[in-house]
Design a protein around this motif. Sequence first.
Motif, PDB file in Angstrom:
ATOM      1  N   LEU A   9     115.659   3.224 -54.484  1.00  0.00           N
ATOM      2  CA  LEU A   9     115.894   4.512 -55.133  1.00  0.00           C
ATOM      3  C   LEU A   9     116.003   4.363 -56.645  1.00  0.00           C
ATOM      4  O   LEU A   9     115.479   5.185 -57.401  1.00  0.00           O
ATOM      5  N   HIS A  10     116.669   3.310 -57.083  1.00  0.00           N
ATOM      6  CA  HIS A  10     116.870   3.100 -58.516  1.00  0.00           C
ATOM      7  C   HIS A  10     115.866   2.116 -59.115  1.00  0.00           C
ATOM      8  O   HIS A  10     116.043   1.655 -60.235  1.00  0.00           O
ATOM      9  N   GLN A  11     114.842   1.800 -58.343  1.00  0.00           N
ATOM     10  CA  GLN A  11     113.737   0.953 -58.814  1.00  0.00           C
ATOM     11  C   GLN A  11     114.255  -0.381 -59.360  1.00  0.00           C
ATOM     12  O   GLN A  11     113.974  -0.767 -60.488  1.00  0.00           O
ATOM     13  N   ILE A  64     117.663   3.521 -64.983  1.00  0.00           N
ATOM     14  CA  ILE A  64     118.591   3.656 -66.119  1.00  0.00           C
ATOM     15  C   ILE A  64     118.264   2.686 -67.250  1.00  0.00           C
ATOM     16  O   ILE A  64     118.986   2.637 -68.248  1.00  0.00           O
ATOM     17  N   ARG A  65     117.213   1.887 -67.075  1.00  0.00           N
ATOM     18  CA  ARG A  65     116.783   0.932 -68.103  1.00  0.00           C
ATOM     19  C   ARG A  65     117.900  -0.026 -68.488  1.00  0.00           C
ATOM     20  O   ARG A  65     118.244  -0.228 -69.652  1.00  0.00           O
ATOM     21  N   ALA A  66     118.522  -0.628 -67.494  1.00  0.00           N
ATOM     22  CA  ALA A  66     119.622  -1.561 -67.732  1.00  0.00           C
ATOM     23  C   ALA A  66     119.702  -2.548 -66.580  1.00  0.00           C
ATOM     24  O   ALA A  66     119.166  -2.302 -65.495  1.00  0.00           O
ATOM     25  N   GLU A  93     123.482   8.544 -69.053  1.00  0.00           N
ATOM     26  CA  GLU A  93     123.559   9.918 -68.554  1.00  0.00           C
ATOM     27  C   GLU A  93     122.192  10.373 -68.036  1.00  0.00           C
ATOM     28  O   GLU A  93     121.624  11.350 -68.511  1.00  0.00           O
ATOM     29  N   PRO A  94     121.645   9.666 -67.035  1.00  0.00           N
ATOM     30  CA  PRO A  94     120.320  10.045 -66.525  1.00  0.00           C
ATOM     31  C   PRO A  94     120.369  11.369 -65.778  1.00  0.00           C
ATOM     32  O   PRO A  94     121.342  11.670 -65.069  1.00  0.00           O
ATOM     33  N   GLY A  95     119.341  12.177 -65.931  1.00  0.00           N
ATOM     34  CA  GLY A  95     119.236  13.422 -65.177  1.00  0.00           C
ATOM     35  C   GLY A  95     120.372  14.384 -65.402  1.00  0.00           C
ATOM     36  O   GLY A  95     120.741  15.119 -64.486  1.00  0.00           O
ATOM     37  N   ALA A  98     127.078  13.130 -66.222  1.00  0.00           N
ATOM     38  CA  ALA A  98     128.113  12.862 -67.225  1.00  0.00           C
ATOM     39  C   ALA A  98     128.259  11.359 -67.417  1.00  0.00           C
ATOM     40  O   ALA A  98     127.802  10.565 -66.585  1.00  0.00           O
ATOM     41  N   GLN A  99     128.894  10.962 -68.523  1.00  0.00           N
ATOM     42  CA  GLN A  99     129.161   9.545 -68.731  1.00  0.00           C
ATOM     43  C   GLN A  99     129.954   8.994 -67.556  1.00  0.00           C
ATOM     44  O   GLN A  99     130.917   9.590 -67.098  1.00  0.00           O
ATOM     45  N   GLY A 100     129.534   7.843 -67.082  1.00  0.00           N
ATOM     46  CA  GLY A 100     130.228   7.195 -65.989  1.00  0.00           C
ATOM     47  C   GLY A 100     129.840   7.684 -64.610  1.00  0.00           C
ATOM     48  O   GLY A 100     130.151   7.035 -63.609  1.00  0.00           O
ATOM     49  N   GLU A 101     129.153   8.821 -64.542  1.00  0.00           N
ATOM     50  CA  GLU A 101     128.836   9.394 -63.234  1.00  0.00           C
ATOM     51  C   GLU A 101     127.828   8.537 -62.469  1.00  0.00           C
ATOM     52  O   GLU A 101     127.975   8.331 -61.261  1.00  0.00           O
ATOM     53  N   TRP A 102     126.808   8.045 -63.159  1.00  0.00           N
ATOM     54  CA  TRP A 102     125.811   7.225 -62.465  1.00  0.00           C
ATOM     55  C   TRP A 102     126.473   5.996 -61.854  1.00  0.00           C
ATOM     56  O   TRP A 102     126.232   5.670 -60.681  1.00  0.00           O
ATOM     57  N   LEU A 103     127.313   5.328 -62.629  1.00  0.00           N
ATOM     58  CA  LEU A 103     127.960   4.114 -62.139  1.00  0.00           C
ATOM     59  C   LEU A 103     128.899   4.431 -60.979  1.00  0.00           C
ATOM     60  O   LEU A 103     128.945   3.690 -59.988  1.00  0.00           O
ATOM     61  N   GLU A 104     129.616   5.526 -61.076  1.00  0.00           N
ATOM     62  CA  GLU A 104     130.517   5.938 -60.005  1.00  0.00           C
ATOM     63  C   GLU A 104     129.727   6.227 -58.728  1.00  0.00           C
ATOM     64  O   GLU A 104     130.090   5.762 -57.645  1.00  0.00           O
ATOM     65  N   ARG A 105     128.652   6.984 -58.851  1.00  0.00           N
ATOM     66  CA  ARG A 105     127.815   7.294 -57.693  1.00  0.00           C
ATOM     67  C   ARG A 105     127.215   6.017 -57.092  1.00  0.00           C
ATOM     68  O   ARG A 105     127.183   5.842 -55.871  1.00  0.00           O
ATOM     69  N   PHE A 106     126.712   5.148 -57.958  1.00  0.00           N
ATOM     70  CA  PHE A 106     126.086   3.921 -57.475  1.00  0.00           C
ATOM     71  C   PHE A 106     127.089   3.066 -56.720  1.00  0.00           C
ATOM     72  O   PHE A 106     126.799   2.572 -55.612  1.00  0.00           O
ATOM     73  N   MET A 107     128.282   2.870 -57.275  1.00  0.00           N
ATOM     74  CA  MET A 107     129.269   2.015 -56.622  1.00  0.00           C
ATOM     75  C   MET A 107     129.728   2.603 -55.293  1.00  0.00           C
ATOM     76  O   MET A 107     129.923   1.869 -54.319  1.00  0.00           O
TER      77      MET A 107
END
Length: 205
Positions: A9-11, A64-66, A93-95, A98-107
Motif C-alpha cells: 500500500l505504501h510502496q 511519503i518519500r522517506a 502530511e500526505p493526502g 495532519a502532522q503525525g497522522e500518517w505515522l499513527e495510522r501506519f503503526m
Amino acid sequence: MKTGNLRGLHQFEARELARLGRDERSGRLEFQDDSVRPLRTGEDPLRIASAWDGLVVDYFSKSIRASLYLYFWKWGDSTGLGVEIDDQVPFVEPGGMAQGEWLERFMCSYVQACGAAACANGREWPYALEPLEPVQLVSRWQEEGLPQPPSRGFYMVTAETLRADDITLLRQRNDARANRWLRYFQTPPNYHVLSTWSRRDWWAA
C-alpha cells in the motif's frame, strides 16, 4: 510476511539488509555494522537471514518519500519487532493528513498486522533491541500513572493485557489537560491506543 499488504500500500522498496547478532559477553542483540548489504530487486530478506538471530531491513516508502527501518529478532518462541524512522516521518502530511497522522495510522496497522501484544515509544520506553513486556508496561502505568505532558509517545496494548475498565480508571486519575495531550482511542479488533503524535481524531471520521 504478514505485513505484505501494508508494505504494498505504501510502496515499500527494500534497499538494504543488515544482521542483528548477540554480543558474546552481554548476550544483548546488537547491530552488526560490517553486515550491511544492498538488496537486489525481488530478494527476500527473511530467506537470506533465516539462520540469523535477527535482521533489519531499510525500506524506502514511496508514498511519503522517506525511509523506515523494520527490525525482526528471535525472542524465545516468538518474534521481537521494532520500527525506526527518518526524522521527517512524524511531520509528513500526505493526502491532507495532519502532522503525525500518517505515522499513527501506519503503526496502528503495522502492530495489528504483526499481531504484537504491545508497542511502546516514549521517554520511559526508549528504542532498544530488547523485549517489551506488556504486563510490565501496564504495571508501571498502574503504579506511576500514564505519561504526562510534555512527554511525547505512542503506545498500543491488547485488550487481553489491559481491560477496558483498567484503562478507564487510569484516565480518570489523569486531569483533563493530560488526557487531551495523551489521546486515547481503540482500533479493531482489540487494541487500546494512547498517542501524542497527531492532534486529529482520524479514527472517528
